[in-house]
Design an enzyme around this catalytic site. Structure first.
Site, PDB file in Angstrom:
ATOM      1  N   HIS A 164      31.150 106.242 -31.223  1.00 33.65           N
ATOM      2  CA  HIS A 164      29.882 106.338 -31.518  1.00 33.65           C
ATOM      3  C   HIS A 164      28.941 105.862 -30.637  1.00 33.65           C
ATOM      4  O   HIS A 164      27.946 105.370 -30.548  1.00 33.65           O
ATOM      5  CB  HIS A 164      29.630 105.506 -32.823  1.00 33.65           C
ATOM      6  CG  HIS A 164      30.628 105.706 -33.977  1.00 33.65           C
ATOM      7  ND1 HIS A 164      30.151 106.791 -34.793  1.00 33.65           N
ATOM      8  CD2 HIS A 164      31.714 105.047 -34.367  1.00 33.65           C
ATOM      9  CE1 HIS A 164      31.187 107.033 -35.734  1.00 33.65           C
ATOM     10  NE2 HIS A 164      32.132 106.167 -35.437  1.00 33.65           N
ATOM     11  N   SER A 284      13.503 112.251  -6.231  1.00 32.91           N
ATOM     12  CA  SER A 284      12.100 112.565  -6.954  1.00 32.91           C
ATOM     13  C   SER A 284      11.128 112.971  -5.788  1.00 32.91           C
ATOM     14  O   SER A 284      11.259 112.293  -4.740  1.00 32.91           O
ATOM     15  CB  SER A 284      11.923 111.446  -7.769  1.00 32.91           C
ATOM     16  OG  SER A 284      10.643 111.417  -8.258  1.00 32.91           O
ATOM     17  N   LYS A 290      14.537 107.007  -6.682  1.00 34.52           N
ATOM     18  CA  LYS A 290      15.408 107.840  -7.742  1.00 34.52           C
ATOM     19  C   LYS A 290      16.447 108.325  -6.956  1.00 34.52           C
ATOM     20  O   LYS A 290      16.448 108.950  -5.857  1.00 34.52           O
ATOM     21  CB  LYS A 290      14.491 108.865  -8.299  1.00 34.52           C
ATOM     22  CG  LYS A 290      13.366 108.360  -9.448  1.00 34.52           C
ATOM     23  CD  LYS A 290      13.895 107.659 -10.516  1.00 34.52           C
ATOM     24  CE  LYS A 290      15.037 108.548 -11.310  1.00 34.52           C
ATOM     25  NZ  LYS A 290      14.058 109.786 -11.942  1.00 34.52           N
ATOM     26  N   GLU A 297      23.711 117.132 -14.728  1.00 38.04           N
ATOM     27  CA  GLU A 297      22.866 117.485 -15.720  1.00 38.04           C
ATOM     28  C   GLU A 297      22.946 119.224 -15.730  1.00 38.04           C
ATOM     29  O   GLU A 297      22.774 119.444 -17.162  1.00 38.04           O
ATOM     30  CB  GLU A 297      21.441 117.161 -15.388  1.00 38.04           C
ATOM     31  CG  GLU A 297      21.339 115.558 -15.393  1.00 38.04           C
ATOM     32  CD  GLU A 297      19.956 115.112 -14.993  1.00 38.04           C
ATOM     33  OE1 GLU A 297      19.673 114.212 -15.677  1.00 38.04           O
ATOM     34  OE2 GLU A 297      19.352 115.669 -14.101  1.00 38.04           O
ATOM     35  N   LYS A 332      28.658 143.768 -19.733  1.00 40.83           N
ATOM     36  CA  LYS A 332      29.067 143.135 -18.221  1.00 40.83           C
ATOM     37  C   LYS A 332      28.130 142.009 -18.028  1.00 40.83           C
ATOM     38  O   LYS A 332      28.660 140.957 -17.527  1.00 40.83           O
ATOM     39  CB  LYS A 332      28.927 144.259 -17.503  1.00 40.83           C
ATOM     40  CG  LYS A 332      29.873 145.250 -17.575  1.00 40.83           C
ATOM     41  CD  LYS A 332      29.837 146.755 -16.694  1.00 40.83           C
ATOM     42  CE  LYS A 332      30.573 147.837 -17.418  1.00 40.83           C
ATOM     43  NZ  LYS A 332      30.236 148.109 -18.708  1.00 40.83           N
TER      44      LYS A 332
END
Length: 466
Positions: A164, A284, A290, A297, A332
């Protein structure tokens, strides 16, 4: 004009028609924009077909040899990127036959003897799916090697296991990585099944009912390393092998998506379990600090199109009666897109795994605390306490720790005994991630010995194929 030749602007099927196709129809009808990748398979299939025609005396031996010679020249042009494709060719088969006619002359018109575009295109697609399955299997095995390499380099590293998305129990990082190894092992089996399904030659089915020419489908199948058809009608219209490949791609996509989600979490500042190599990260355009896990992702994001491609072909096929329908031209692009997407992901994943940096201190810290509570409950159960009673006792102890702002490891012996008298003899080393891991006894567990056995078995599988 010779009856065995066609002008460049007349379709091979144009004898029935009094005019050439309208440009708008020509564009919507053409498969050339996407089926050019079938050219090598189309030519190899034609070489097998021409060889068989010569062996059976359907055409002369010299004619068969001339066809094979011309086809090999065309194949060389295709593989060298020197083949000129045009929308007027309609499809890859017509384009190859046009170029063959330029190399071999009028004999090129005999290549289609005993064959239809229906069994021809089906063969091309079978061969494409067979090779695609083989390429994906090879890429999966390399990815599995990467998981084993990283697991072996991190034998002692401890990580929290989650249920969880809540910390559950300590695991060895190697155990966690080998779980992904097993997932990919099942994927390999699915692609092996897809390869087997594709490894059937439909040549000999012609349009749908076979041909009066004394062809030898078993021979063409043998030349292509395939099994021969059984039923001509089924052979030209079934695309189960393509569905098998798309299903395998979809399931693999889900597995890669789950890995991607995991690494997005692990490389976040909140988790800080790992850092990706600069070579597999992006930044970024506005925030200088960043470092984004874009590849993972994208692995997560591409699963949607893989599942969508499977759904698209299922919907295309669901209303088609036996026999070829033009709808089958839509088989295809979904397959080619899925194969390309999967191979792109598998090309980047192995090195992305090998070059990542793990942070054992943060991992171990997260693997302690309440993640060790089950050790207390299991100890009580092993000493005669009903597990439900043990569960409640330890649950109350956890609640008490939360009230005091303490971790389980910080409790005194007296506090443990106050939760349950049987905890008087509890071994203190079990309240550590390493102790919890060592304490596991069951088959396939996260214990050090079990993980060593799993690593050895994984290496043996990669080296021997067993």
């Amino acid at each position: 004009m010779d009856e065995n030749t066609n002008s460049n602007d007349t379709p091979l099927w144009g004898g029935r028609f009094g005019s050439t196709p309208a440009e708008a129809f020509e564009r919507v009808n053409a498969s050339i924009p996407f089926d050019v990748c079938l050219a090598p398979f189309d030519i190899r299939g034609s070489i097998a077909h021409a060889t068989m025609l010569g062996e059976r005396g359907i055409i002369s031996d010299d004619e068969a040899k001339e066809l094979v010679r011309g086809l090999k020249i065309v194949l060389t042009e295709v593989e060298a990127g020197e083949f000129a494709w045009t929308i007027a060719d309609e499809d890859v088969h017509t384009a190859v036959e046009r170029r063959l006619r330029e190399h071999a002359g009028a004999v090129a018109a005999k290549l289609h003897t005993g064959r239809s575009r229906n069994d021809q295109v089906a063969l091309d697609f079978h061969l494409f799916c067979r090779e695609a399955s083989e390429k994906i299997i090879a890429a999966l095995l390399e990815t599995m090697r990467a998981f084993v390499d990283v697991a072996e380099a991190n034998r002692e590293t401890v990580i929290p296991g989650y249920t969880h998305l809540q910390r559950a129990q300590p695991l060895l990082l190697a155990h966690h990585l080998l779980a992904h190894f097993q997932t990919l092992r099942r994927d390999v089996r699915r692609f092996e099944a897809a390869r087997e399904a594709a490894n059937v030659s439909p040549l000999g089915a012609a349009a749908l009912g076979g041909t009066p020419h004394p062809t030898d489908p078993e021979r063409t199948a043998e030349l292509l390393g395939m099994e021969p058809l059984v039923n001509s009608l089924d052979s030209v219209s079934e695309r189960d092998f393509a569905l098998d490949l798309l299903y395998a791609c979809s399931v693999l996509g889900v597995h890669l998506s789950r890995m991607g989600e995991e690494w997005v979490l692990w490389t976040s500042q909140e988790f800080a379990f790992a850092t990706l190599s600069d070579g597999f990260s992006s930044g970024s355009s506005i925030m200088p600090q960043k470092k984004n896990p874009d590849a993972y992702e994208l692995m997560r994001g591409k699963s949607g199109r893989l599942i969508g491609n499977l759904s698209a072909l299922l919907v295309t096929l669901k209303g088609l009666p036996p026999g070829y329908s033009k709808d089958l031209q839509e088989d295809k692009e979904p397959v080619m897109d899925s194969v390309g997407s999967v191979l792109a992901m598998l090309r980047v994943l192995p090195e992305m795994l090998r070059t990542a940096t793990f942070h054992p201190k943060q991992m171990r810290e997260a693997a302690g605390g309440f993640a060790l509570a089950t050790e207390l409950a299991d100890y009580l159960a092993m000493n005669g306490v009903a597990f439900r009673d043990a569960h409640h006792a330890v649950g109350r102890l956890v609640r008490r720790c939360e009230e005091l702002g303490l971790e389980l490891e910080e409790l005194s012996r007296e506090e443990l005994v106050s939760a349950h008298p049987e905890l008087a003899g509890f071994p203190g080393e079990l309240l550590t991630p390493e102790g919890s891991i060592t304490n596991k006894k069951s088959l396939g567990s996260t214990s050090y010995k079990s993980v060593e056995r799993q690593l050895a078995a994984a290496r043996d599988l990669l080296e021997t194929g067993r």
